[in-house]
Design a protein around this motif. Structure first.
Motif, PDB file in Angstrom:
ATOM      1  N   ILE A   1       4.142   5.730  -5.564  1.00  0.00           N
ATOM      2  CA  ILE A   1       4.083   5.790  -7.031  1.00  0.00           C
ATOM      3  C   ILE A   1       3.101   6.880  -7.481  1.00  0.00           C
ATOM      4  O   ILE A   1       3.423   7.702  -8.343  1.00  0.00           O
ATOM      5  CB  ILE A   1       3.699   4.424  -7.623  1.00  0.00           C
ATOM      6  CG1 ILE A   1       4.856   3.444  -7.448  1.00  0.00           C
ATOM      7  CG2 ILE A   1       3.319   4.549  -9.104  1.00  0.00           C
ATOM      8  CD1 ILE A   1       4.499   1.997  -7.759  1.00  0.00           C
ATOM      9  N   ALA A   2       1.912   6.900  -6.878  1.00  0.00           N
ATOM     10  CA  ALA A   2       0.909   7.909  -7.249  1.00  0.00           C
ATOM     11  C   ALA A   2       1.412   9.321  -6.943  1.00  0.00           C
ATOM     12  O   ALA A   2       1.270  10.229  -7.776  1.00  0.00           O
ATOM     13  CB  ALA A   2      -0.400   7.641  -6.510  1.00  0.00           C
ATOM     14  N   ALA A   3       2.015   9.498  -5.781  1.00  0.00           N
ATOM     15  CA  ALA A   3       2.519  10.820  -5.400  1.00  0.00           C
ATOM     16  C   ALA A   3       3.635  11.280  -6.335  1.00  0.00           C
ATOM     17  O   ALA A   3       3.675  12.447  -6.752  1.00  0.00           O
ATOM     18  CB  ALA A   3       3.003  10.806  -3.947  1.00  0.00           C
ATOM     19  N   LEU A   4       4.532  10.377  -6.680  1.00  0.00           N
ATOM     20  CA  LEU A   4       5.620  10.740  -7.595  1.00  0.00           C
ATOM     21  C   LEU A   4       5.113  11.056  -8.991  1.00  0.00           C
ATOM     22  O   LEU A   4       5.610  11.983  -9.642  1.00  0.00           O
ATOM     23  CB  LEU A   4       6.672   9.632  -7.642  1.00  0.00           C
ATOM     24  CG  LEU A   4       7.668   9.642  -6.501  1.00  0.00           C
ATOM     25  CD1 LEU A   4       8.531   8.389  -6.524  1.00  0.00           C
ATOM     26  CD2 LEU A   4       8.536  10.886  -6.555  1.00  0.00           C
ATOM     27  N   CYS A   5       4.130  10.289  -9.475  1.00  0.00           N
ATOM     28  CA  CYS A   5       3.542  10.590 -10.795  1.00  0.00           C
ATOM     29  C   CYS A   5       2.924  11.980 -10.795  1.00  0.00           C
ATOM     30  O   CYS A   5       3.123  12.761 -11.738  1.00  0.00           O
ATOM     31  CB  CYS A   5       2.494   9.539 -11.159  1.00  0.00           C
ATOM     32  SG  CYS A   5       3.195   7.960 -11.654  1.00  0.00           S
TER      33      CYS A   5
ATOM     34  N   ILE B   1       0.846  -1.203   0.000  1.00  0.00           N
ATOM     35  CA  ILE B   1       0.000   0.000   0.000  1.00  0.00           C
ATOM     36  C   ILE B   1       0.878   1.248   0.000  1.00  0.00           C
ATOM     37  O   ILE B   1       0.650   2.192  -0.768  1.00  0.00           O
ATOM     38  CB  ILE B   1      -0.956  -0.002   1.216  1.00  0.00           C
ATOM     39  CG1 ILE B   1      -1.986  -1.130   1.051  1.00  0.00           C
ATOM     40  CG2 ILE B   1      -1.639   1.351   1.382  1.00  0.00           C
ATOM     41  CD1 ILE B   1      -2.821  -1.388   2.293  1.00  0.00           C
ATOM     42  N   ARG B   2       1.904   1.238   0.840  1.00  0.00           N
ATOM     43  CA  ARG B   2       2.831   2.375   0.912  1.00  0.00           C
ATOM     44  C   ARG B   2       3.478   2.630  -0.453  1.00  0.00           C
ATOM     45  O   ARG B   2       3.596   3.770  -0.900  1.00  0.00           O
ATOM     46  CB  ARG B   2       3.895   2.074   1.965  1.00  0.00           C
ATOM     47  CG  ARG B   2       4.994   3.091   2.065  1.00  0.00           C
ATOM     48  CD  ARG B   2       6.067   2.574   3.009  1.00  0.00           C
ATOM     49  NE  ARG B   2       7.092   3.572   3.224  1.00  0.00           N
ATOM     50  CZ  ARG B   2       8.224   3.334   3.848  1.00  0.00           C
ATOM     51  NH1 ARG B   2       8.476   2.148   4.333  1.00  0.00           N
ATOM     52  NH2 ARG B   2       9.110   4.279   4.009  1.00  0.00           N
TER      53      ARG B   2
END
Length: 142
Positions: A44-48, A38-39
């Motif tokens: 990944i979402a935050a970096l994208c 989950i982390r």
């Protein structure tokens, strides 16, 4: 100030501290490996989002084979570290797990000298020894 490595290292340390606290609270009642998954999805979402907002996406074809190799190895090491860290947090106190995890500081100093040819002075080595001593003191349960 934001062009200083010291500034960003302190920001990193602050977020790493929050990571330990948030993770310890978050893994209650959940498998530590699944919590790591989950982390990872959140990261990944935050970096994208960050790369999109800042316009920092790059062509993967512009990355050298050497960079690919070492980034993949770094990613694998990060994953292994996170899995081990979350397992340790699951069964140990955050105030004791995090300092042991920071033994990586000592390992980076040693590996930096051996593999990267970096030079550390006597005072730098004294700091490394003090960090090791601090870790030992922080992990004692008296």
């Amino acid at each position: 100030m934001t062009e200083s490595w010291q500034f960003w290292a302190l920001v990193s340390a602050a977020f790493a501290a929050l990571t330990a606290i948030f993770a310890k609270l978050g893994i209650a009642g959940i498998n530590s490996d699944f919590a790591t998954f989950i982390r990872t999805l959140v990261i990944i979402a935050a970096l994208c989002l960050f790369l999109t907002i800042s316009g920092q996406w790059q062509k993967t074809s512009d990355i050298s084979a050497k960079s690919w190799l070492f980034l993949v190895l770094s990613g694998l090491a990060t994953g292994a570290s996170w899995i081990a860290y979350f397992r340790a947090l699951k069964i140990g106190d955050a105030a004791r797990v995090a300092p042991v995890d920071k033994l990586s500081i000592i390992m980076v100093a040693i590996f930096g000298v051996i593999f990267l040819g970096e030079k550390l002075s006597a005072i730098n080595w004294a700091g490394v020894v003090m960090i090791a001593g601090g870790v030992i003191l922080l992990t004692l349960k008296v």
